[in-house]
Write a protein that holds these residues in place. Structure first.
Motif, PDB file in Angstrom:
ATOM      1  N   LEU A   1       0.839  -1.190   0.000  1.00 20.00           N
ATOM      2  CA  LEU A   1       0.000   0.000   0.000  1.00 20.00           C
ATOM      3  C   LEU A   1       0.880   1.249   0.000  1.00 20.00           C
ATOM      4  O   LEU A   1       1.790   1.372   0.814  1.00 20.00           O
ATOM      5  CB  LEU A   1      -0.926   0.029   1.221  1.00 20.00           C
ATOM      6  N   GLU A   2       0.585   2.165  -0.905  1.00 19.44           N
ATOM      7  CA  GLU A   2       1.319   3.431  -1.001  1.00 19.44           C
ATOM      8  C   GLU A   2       0.645   4.475  -0.112  1.00 19.44           C
ATOM      9  O   GLU A   2      -0.570   4.433   0.094  1.00 19.44           O
ATOM     10  CB  GLU A   2       1.321   3.926  -2.447  1.00 19.44           C
ATOM     11  N   ALA A   3       1.414   5.437   0.362  1.00 19.62           N
ATOM     12  CA  ALA A   3       0.893   6.484   1.240  1.00 19.62           C
ATOM     13  C   ALA A   3      -0.270   7.234   0.599  1.00 19.62           C
ATOM     14  O   ALA A   3      -1.295   7.475   1.247  1.00 19.62           O
ATOM     15  CB  ALA A   3       2.006   7.449   1.619  1.00 19.62           C
ATOM     16  N   GLU A   4      -0.152   7.595  -0.667  1.00 20.68           N
ATOM     17  CA  GLU A   4      -1.210   8.354  -1.331  1.00 20.68           C
ATOM     18  C   GLU A   4      -2.492   7.521  -1.446  1.00 20.68           C
ATOM     19  O   GLU A   4      -3.597   8.041  -1.309  1.00 20.68           O
ATOM     20  CB  GLU A   4      -0.769   8.838  -2.708  1.00 20.68           C
ATOM     21  N   PHE A   5      -2.350   6.220  -1.652  1.00 25.63           N
ATOM     22  CA  PHE A   5      -3.506   5.341  -1.725  1.00 25.63           C
ATOM     23  C   PHE A   5      -4.216   5.286  -0.365  1.00 25.63           C
ATOM     24  O   PHE A   5      -5.445   5.336  -0.296  1.00 25.63           O
ATOM     25  CB  PHE A   5      -3.074   3.948  -2.187  1.00 25.63           C
ATOM     26  N   VAL A   6      -3.454   5.215   0.706  1.00 25.59           N
ATOM     27  CA  VAL A   6      -4.035   5.217   2.055  1.00 25.59           C
ATOM     28  C   VAL A   6      -4.794   6.520   2.273  1.00 25.59           C
ATOM     29  O   VAL A   6      -5.923   6.522   2.774  1.00 25.59           O
ATOM     30  CB  VAL A   6      -2.943   5.011   3.130  1.00 25.59           C
ATOM     31  N   ARG A   7      -4.202   7.641   1.875  1.00 22.56           N
ATOM     32  CA  ARG A   7      -4.866   8.940   2.000  1.00 22.56           C
ATOM     33  C   ARG A   7      -6.187   8.953   1.213  1.00 22.56           C
ATOM     34  O   ARG A   7      -7.197   9.463   1.699  1.00 22.56           O
ATOM     35  CB  ARG A   7      -3.942  10.058   1.515  1.00 22.56           C
ATOM     36  N   GLU A   8      -6.182   8.386   0.019  1.00 23.02           N
ATOM     37  CA  GLU A   8      -7.398   8.320  -0.794  1.00 23.02           C
ATOM     38  C   GLU A   8      -8.474   7.473  -0.117  1.00 23.02           C
ATOM     39  O   GLU A   8      -9.654   7.839  -0.135  1.00 23.02           O
ATOM     40  CB  GLU A   8      -7.085   7.736  -2.175  1.00 23.02           C
ATOM     41  N   LEU A   9      -8.082   6.348   0.460  1.00 23.31           N
ATOM     42  CA  LEU A   9      -9.055   5.491   1.136  1.00 23.31           C
ATOM     43  C   LEU A   9      -9.658   6.185   2.347  1.00 23.31           C
ATOM     44  O   LEU A   9     -10.863   6.048   2.615  1.00 23.31           O
ATOM     45  CB  LEU A   9      -8.407   4.162   1.534  1.00 23.31           C
ATOM     46  N   VAL A  10      -8.859   6.946   3.083  1.00 21.68           N
ATOM     47  CA  VAL A  10      -9.378   7.707   4.225  1.00 21.68           C
ATOM     48  C   VAL A  10     -10.376   8.750   3.725  1.00 21.68           C
ATOM     49  O   VAL A  10     -11.457   8.911   4.287  1.00 21.68           O
ATOM     50  CB  VAL A  10      -8.231   8.364   5.025  1.00 21.68           C
TER      51      VAL A  10
END
Length: 130
Positions: free
Chosen positions: A91-100
């Motif tokens: 999981l990439e940081a930007e993807f985690v931000r998008e999911l949040v």
């Protein structure tokens, strides 16, 4: 990424979102992000592993779980509507931000229009300056 970093990214993003705040309604070890009293994120520990639990559309949750082994059904939540992000995967940081952000917008959509801190239909475009 490790569990601490995963939670730090999710926590930071949650606090960036309008009208959101952190609470500990389940006691220490379970930090919750809410928008106007509605939960959209849980930071906790499961079997010694720091995880992030997020709301998701049921169809999106299925696809995410199929595509990412580090995404599983929501820990202690409705398994159709919540997902758990585990550390150690790709999981990439930007993807985690998008999911949040997606989790937040799902909750905002369920609020009465007059109480919504943002318009879910235009929030992402407005945020990016488009």
């Amino acid at each position: 990424m490790d569990g601490t970093t995963l939670q730090e990214i999710a926590h930071a993003r949650a606090l960036e979102l309008p009208a959101s705040g952190m609470e500990w309604p389940f006691g220490p070890g379970a930090e919750v992000a809410k928008v106007l009293g509605r939960m959209f994120l849980l930071l906790t520990e499961v079997t010694g592993e720091h995880v992030v639990v997020l709301k998701a559309e049921p169809r999106d949750a299925e696809v995410l779980r199929a595509m990412h082994p580090e995404i599983t059904p929501g820990y202690h939540m409705n398994k159709r509507h919540w997902i758990t992000l585990h550390p150690g995967g790709a999981l990439e940081a930007e993807f985690v931000r998008e999911l949040v952000t997606d989790s937040y917008l799902l909750v905002v959509e369920s609020l009465p229009r007059a109480r919504r801190p943002v318009d879910p239909a235009t929030f992402l475009a407005a945020e990016s300056g488009a």
